[in-house]
Design a protein around this motif. Sequence first.
Motif, PDB file in Angstrom:
ATOM      1  N   SER A 137       0.828  -1.204   0.000  1.00 58.92           N
ATOM      2  CA  SER A 137       0.000   0.000   0.000  1.00 58.92           C
ATOM      3  C   SER A 137       0.866   1.258   0.000  1.00 58.92           C
ATOM      4  O   SER A 137       0.615   2.207  -0.760  1.00 58.92           O
ATOM      5  CB  SER A 137      -0.911  -0.010   1.236  1.00 58.92           C
ATOM      6  N   SER A 138       1.916   1.260   0.831  1.00 61.37           N
ATOM      7  CA  SER A 138       2.824   2.416   0.896  1.00 61.37           C
ATOM      8  C   SER A 138       3.542   2.616  -0.435  1.00 61.37           C
ATOM      9  O   SER A 138       3.670   3.741  -0.919  1.00 61.37           O
ATOM     10  CB  SER A 138       3.840   2.195   2.019  1.00 61.37           C
ATOM     11  N   ALA A 139       4.008   1.517  -1.035  1.00 62.65           N
ATOM     12  CA  ALA A 139       4.736   1.612  -2.305  1.00 62.65           C
ATOM     13  C   ALA A 139       3.830   2.098  -3.432  1.00 62.65           C
ATOM     14  O   ALA A 139       4.259   2.863  -4.300  1.00 62.65           O
ATOM     15  CB  ALA A 139       5.340   0.254  -2.661  1.00 62.65           C
ATOM     16  N   ALA A 140       2.574   1.659  -3.417  1.00 63.27           N
ATOM     17  CA  ALA A 140       1.621   2.106  -4.441  1.00 63.27           C
ATOM     18  C   ALA A 140       1.370   3.601  -4.320  1.00 63.27           C
ATOM     19  O   ALA A 140       1.289   4.322  -5.324  1.00 63.27           O
ATOM     20  CB  ALA A 140       0.321   1.324  -4.323  1.00 63.27           C
ATOM     21  N   THR A 141       1.266   4.089  -3.072  1.00 58.65           N
ATOM     22  CA  THR A 141       1.062   5.529  -2.837  1.00 58.65           C
ATOM     23  C   THR A 141       2.247   6.331  -3.358  1.00 58.65           C
ATOM     24  O   THR A 141       2.086   7.403  -3.954  1.00 58.65           O
ATOM     25  CB  THR A 141       0.868   5.798  -1.330  1.00 58.65           C
ATOM     26  N   ARG A 142       3.465   5.809  -3.137  1.00 57.12           N
ATOM     27  CA  ARG A 142       4.675   6.507  -3.578  1.00 57.12           C
ATOM     28  C   ARG A 142       5.013   6.228  -5.045  1.00 57.12           C
ATOM     29  O   ARG A 142       5.967   6.751  -5.582  1.00 57.12           O
ATOM     30  CB  ARG A 142       5.879   6.074  -2.725  1.00 57.12           C
ATOM     31  N   LYS A 143       4.219   5.328  -5.678  1.00 58.02           N
ATOM     32  CA  LYS A 143       4.457   4.903  -7.065  1.00 58.02           C
ATOM     33  C   LYS A 143       5.847   4.286  -7.225  1.00 58.02           C
ATOM     34  O   LYS A 143       6.544   4.504  -8.214  1.00 58.02           O
ATOM     35  CB  LYS A 143       4.260   6.073  -8.043  1.00 58.02           C
ATOM     36  N   ASP A 144       6.210   3.508  -6.219  1.00 62.50           N
ATOM     37  CA  ASP A 144       7.492   2.802  -6.226  1.00 62.50           C
ATOM     38  C   ASP A 144       7.254   1.410  -6.805  1.00 62.50           C
ATOM     39  O   ASP A 144       6.872   0.473  -6.097  1.00 62.50           O
ATOM     40  CB  ASP A 144       8.032   2.714  -4.794  1.00 62.50           C
ATOM     41  N   LEU A 145       7.475   1.256  -8.111  1.00 60.89           N
ATOM     42  CA  LEU A 145       7.177   0.001  -8.798  1.00 60.89           C
ATOM     43  C   LEU A 145       7.984  -1.164  -8.250  1.00 60.89           C
ATOM     44  O   LEU A 145       7.469  -2.264  -8.044  1.00 60.89           O
ATOM     45  CB  LEU A 145       7.451   0.134 -10.301  1.00 60.89           C
ATOM     46  N   TYR A 146       9.272  -0.927  -8.030  1.00 55.71           N
ATOM     47  CA  TYR A 146      10.150  -2.024  -7.617  1.00 55.71           C
ATOM     48  C   TYR A 146       9.722  -2.583  -6.255  1.00 55.71           C
ATOM     49  O   TYR A 146       9.663  -3.801  -6.075  1.00 55.71           O
ATOM     50  CB  TYR A 146      11.599  -1.546  -7.557  1.00 55.71           C
ATOM     51  N   MET A 147       9.404  -1.706  -5.317  1.00 60.62           N
ATOM     52  CA  MET A 147       8.971  -2.178  -4.004  1.00 60.62           C
ATOM     53  C   MET A 147       7.617  -2.884  -4.089  1.00 60.62           C
ATOM     54  O   MET A 147       7.365  -3.856  -3.366  1.00 60.62           O
ATOM     55  CB  MET A 147       8.896  -1.006  -3.024  1.00 60.62           C
TER      56      MET A 147
END
Length: 430
Positions: A137-147
Amino acid sequence: MPATLGQKIKELRIQKGLTQSDLGSGMVTPSMISQIEADKANPSHKLLQAIAEKLETPIEYFLTDMQMQIEQIATYKVARAMMEAGEFEQAVPVLSELMEDSIPQLHSAEIQFDLAECQLEMGLFEEAMDGFDRVLSSAATRKDLYMQILALKKLGLVEKKRHNYPLAIYHWQKALDLIEKLEERDPFLASAILSELGEVYGYLGEKSDALNAYKRAHEQLEETANFNTIADLFRRLGQKFKEIGDFDRASEYSQHAISLYRGLKNIRLAIEVKENYGIAKGEGGDLNLALQTLAECLAEYQEYGYKDKVAHTHGEMARIYLTNQSFDEASKHCEEALQLLGDSEVERGYVYRTYAIIKKEQGQFETAVEFMEKSVGVFEIADLPREIAKSYSLLGDIYKDQGDLQKAIHSLEQMKRAMESNLKERGIVL
C-alpha cells in the motif's frame, strides 16, 4: 519524536533569517543544504562545524543527532546481514526497535518489509501477510514500482506456504505485469518469480503452464567463487564492531556481507533455474539433454557447497534414468541422495518413491513396498496429502502386480482419503 539533525539546522537557519544559499555560501551548494535539512544527506564533521559557527550554536547541539543516525544506519545494516545469514529470530527485535524510532534516512517501508520477511521465514504467516500488505500500500502511494513487485512476490510466497495456490499465482502474475513497466530489467527477480510459478503450476498438475514458466525463467538468465566463508566473516565482524561502538566499521563490514550473500543467492538462483529447465526438458521427452543439464547443475552445486541442492539433483537424475529404464544408474543416484539427506527432510519422500518404482520394475516387490511405505511416512509427517495420495496409489500398483489384491484395495482406500484431504485443503468440498 525529537527533532532530527536536518530539522534542527532548518529551524535555526530560519530563526537567524538566513536562506539556504546564505548558510551554504563558501562551503556547499544550496541544494546540498536542502538535502541535509531534508535528512537525505549527512554533513561531514568539518561541514557541520562550519554550519554550527554560522548558526552561532555549539556543535555539541548537533552531534547527538549525528551519532544516533550513524548508530541506527549501522544497526540496520547489521540486521540485514543477520537476515542474509538466515538469523531471522535475532533480526526481529532489532528491526522492531528501528520501526518504533527510525530516522528519515531509513524508510519505514523498507524496515517493515524486512520485518515481514523475517516473520515469513519463522512461519508467522498472518503477521507477514499484514506487513507485506502495508508495504504494498505504501509503495503504491509513492508509485514505487520495484517495491510493489517485491511485496507482491512475498505475498505470493505467503499464500504458497498457506497452500492458497490461486492467490499465490494472482500475486506473482501482478508482479510480472509490473516488471514489464520497469525502466531497467531485473532478470534475477523475474526469474525467481517465474520459477515459483512453475513450481506451483506443477503442484496443481498444470504441466504445460509449468513448463512455460520454467522456460521463461531460464531465458531470463541465459547470459548470466565460493564466497560463503568470507561473507560469514564480514557478518561477524560487523556484529563485533557494532558491539564495541565502532559504527562506521560495523556498517562497512555488514554492507560487504550483504553484497556477498546477495551474490551467492543469485548464483544459486541461476543454477536452480537451469536445473528446472533441465527437468522440464526431461518431462518433454528430451532425456539426454535433461541428464546433461542436470549433471552440469550437480557439479555447480557441489562447487558452491549447496548440499541440499546436490541431494535434490541426484533425486531428479534418478527419476530421469528410471524413465530411460537405466535402473542401475537410477539406483545409484537414489543412494547418493539418501546419504546426503537428513532423516526428517521431505526430499527423502520423493527419493524413496523413485527407489520403490525402480525396485518394482526390477521385480523386487518386498523392497519396493518397504520404500513406498517409507515415502508415505515422510509425507504424512510433512502433512502433504497430495503426495500421500500419489504414494498410496503407486503402493496399490505394487501390491496388484504382486497379486495381493486385498492390500491393493486397502492402499487405494488410503489414497482416496488423502485425495479428499487434499481437496479440502484447496477449498474444494465434495
